[in-house]
Design a protein around this motif. Structure first.
Motif, PDB file in Angstrom:
ATOM      1  N   ALA A   1      -0.167   7.949   6.070  1.00 33.50           N
ATOM      2  CA  ALA A   1      -0.612   6.555   6.190  1.00 33.50           C
ATOM      3  C   ALA A   1      -0.373   5.780   4.898  1.00 33.50           C
ATOM      4  N   LEU A   2      -0.753   6.356   3.772  1.00 33.78           N
ATOM      5  CA  LEU A   2      -0.600   5.639   2.507  1.00 33.78           C
ATOM      6  C   LEU A   2       0.869   5.498   2.119  1.00 33.78           C
ATOM      7  N   THR A   3       1.660   6.529   2.369  1.00 26.78           N
ATOM      8  CA  THR A   3       3.079   6.484   2.021  1.00 26.78           C
ATOM      9  C   THR A   3       3.828   5.463   2.869  1.00 26.78           C
ATOM     10  N   GLN A   4       3.501   5.400   4.144  1.00 25.36           N
ATOM     11  CA  GLN A   4       4.223   4.505   5.043  1.00 25.36           C
ATOM     12  C   GLN A   4       3.772   3.050   4.947  1.00 25.36           C
ATOM     13  N   LYS A   5       2.489   2.821   4.660  1.00 23.73           N
ATOM     14  CA  LYS A   5       1.979   1.451   4.745  1.00 23.73           C
ATOM     15  C   LYS A   5       1.777   0.755   3.409  1.00 23.73           C
ATOM     16  N   LEU A   6       1.790   1.493   2.316  1.00 23.52           N
ATOM     17  CA  LEU A   6       1.701   0.866   1.002  1.00 23.52           C
ATOM     18  C   LEU A   6       3.096   0.805   0.392  1.00 23.52           C
ATOM     19  N   THR A   7       3.399  -0.264  -0.303  1.00 21.94           N
ATOM     20  CA  THR A   7       4.717  -0.478  -0.868  1.00 21.94           C
ATOM     21  C   THR A   7       4.984   0.443  -2.055  1.00 21.94           C
ATOM     22  N   ASP A   8       6.144   1.091  -2.036  1.00 18.14           N
ATOM     23  CA  ASP A   8       6.667   1.876  -3.167  1.00 18.14           C
ATOM     24  C   ASP A   8       5.812   3.064  -3.576  1.00 18.14           C
ATOM     25  N   VAL A   9       5.129   3.705  -2.630  1.00 18.82           N
ATOM     26  CA  VAL A   9       4.356   4.905  -2.954  1.00 18.82           C
ATOM     27  C   VAL A   9       5.318   6.069  -3.117  1.00 18.82           C
ATOM     28  N   VAL A  10       5.196   6.769  -4.243  1.00 21.79           N
ATOM     29  CA  VAL A  10       6.048   7.906  -4.560  1.00 21.79           C
ATOM     30  C   VAL A  10       5.407   9.196  -4.056  1.00 21.79           C
ATOM     31  N   SER A  11       4.086   9.347  -4.277  1.00 18.72           N
ATOM     32  CA  SER A  11       3.401  10.557  -3.829  1.00 18.72           C
ATOM     33  C   SER A  11       1.918  10.289  -3.623  1.00 18.72           C
TER      34      SER A  11
ATOM     35  N   ILE B   1      -1.908  -1.858  -5.998  1.00 20.47           N
ATOM     36  CA  ILE B   1      -2.699  -1.097  -5.035  1.00 20.47           C
ATOM     37  C   ILE B   1      -4.166  -1.125  -5.454  1.00 20.47           C
ATOM     38  N   THR B   2      -5.031  -1.366  -4.480  1.00 22.29           N
ATOM     39  CA  THR B   2      -6.471  -1.383  -4.716  1.00 22.29           C
ATOM     40  C   THR B   2      -7.151  -0.477  -3.698  1.00 22.29           C
ATOM     41  N   LYS B   3      -8.424  -0.259  -3.898  1.00 17.08           N
ATOM     42  CA  LYS B   3      -9.219   0.511  -2.928  1.00 17.08           C
ATOM     43  C   LYS B   3      -9.137  -0.156  -1.559  1.00 17.08           C
ATOM     44  N   GLU B   4      -9.203  -1.470  -1.546  1.00 17.20           N
ATOM     45  CA  GLU B   4      -9.190  -2.219  -0.286  1.00 17.20           C
ATOM     46  C   GLU B   4      -7.844  -2.099   0.434  1.00 17.20           C
ATOM     47  N   THR B   5      -6.735  -2.231  -0.319  1.00 22.15           N
ATOM     48  CA  THR B   5      -5.424  -2.133   0.335  1.00 22.15           C
ATOM     49  C   THR B   5      -5.166  -0.707   0.825  1.00 22.15           C
ATOM     50  N   ALA B   6      -5.655   0.280   0.085  1.00 19.35           N
ATOM     51  CA  ALA B   6      -5.489   1.670   0.517  1.00 19.35           C
ATOM     52  C   ALA B   6      -6.324   1.943   1.769  1.00 19.35           C
ATOM     53  N   THR B   7      -7.533   1.416   1.809  1.00 15.70           N
ATOM     54  CA  THR B   7      -8.394   1.585   2.992  1.00 15.70           C
ATOM     55  C   THR B   7      -7.752   0.923   4.203  1.00 15.70           C
ATOM     56  N   GLU B   8      -7.202  -0.263   4.015  1.00 16.44           N
ATOM     57  CA  GLU B   8      -6.515  -0.970   5.100  1.00 16.44           C
ATOM     58  C   GLU B   8      -5.303  -0.173   5.586  1.00 16.44           C
ATOM     59  N   ALA B   9      -4.586   0.474   4.658  1.00 19.22           N
ATOM     60  CA  ALA B   9      -3.407   1.264   5.016  1.00 19.22           C
ATOM     61  C   ALA B   9      -3.776   2.483   5.859  1.00 19.22           C
ATOM     62  N   LEU B  10      -4.983   2.974   5.707  1.00 20.44           N
ATOM     63  CA  LEU B  10      -5.418   4.113   6.532  1.00 20.44           C
ATOM     64  C   LEU B  10      -5.511   3.734   8.005  1.00 20.44           C
ATOM     65  N   GLY B  11      -5.678   2.463   8.294  1.00 15.64           N
ATOM     66  CA  GLY B  11      -5.744   2.010   9.685  1.00 15.64           C
ATOM     67  C   GLY B  11      -6.911   2.651  10.428  1.00 15.64           C
ATOM     68  N   THR B  12      -6.635   3.235  11.581  1.00 16.96           N
ATOM     69  CA  THR B  12      -7.701   3.846  12.388  1.00 16.96           C
ATOM     70  C   THR B  12      -8.294   5.088  11.726  1.00 16.96           C
ATOM     71  N   TYR B  13      -7.557   5.672  10.776  1.00 17.95           N
ATOM     72  CA  TYR B  13      -8.092   6.833  10.051  1.00 17.95           C
ATOM     73  C   TYR B  13      -9.244   6.446   9.124  1.00 17.95           C
TER      74      TYR B  13
END
Length: 103
Positions: free
Chosen positions: A46-56, A79-91
């Motif tokens: 989820a984080l790799t696909q939905k956040l921009t330019d995540v390496v690992s 990247i913030t806690k909020e954007t990472a939480t949003e990237a998790l989506g239904t997870y």
């Protein structure tokens, strides 16, 4: 004289980093709800696909049994806690990111 100036300019430009090169940023935080390898895979995907330019993305044992350490490396300084939480989506209903900050 022209050859000397050309040689100097080439040396100076070779020593300067390219403008489009970005240095990876490491984010560390805490997350809850990660109990198995599949949980880790869901978070990583989820984080790799939905956040921009995540390496690992890595999830490791935390300081307490109920929390895990979340480590994200990205070529993105936004990247913030909020954007990472949003990237998790239904997870996000299964995994709660408690904190996430630049290291």
């Amino acid at each position: 004289m022209k050859k000397i100036l050309l040689a100097l300019s080439l040396l100076v430009s070779a020593a300067l980093p390219a403008a489009d090169e970005t240095k990876p940023v490491t984010y560390e935080g805490q997350i809850t709800g990660v109990v198995c390898a599949s949980c880790k895979a869901h978070i990583t995907a989820a984080l790799t696909q939905k956040l921009t330019d995540v390496v690992s993305v890595d999830v490791k044992a935390g300081d307490t049994p109920d929390t895990q350490k979340l480590i994200v490396v990205a070529n993105n300084s936004d990247i913030t806690k909020e954007t990472a939480t949003e990237a998790l989506g239904t997870y996000a209903k299964n995994y709660q990111i408690l904190s996430l900050a630049k290291k």
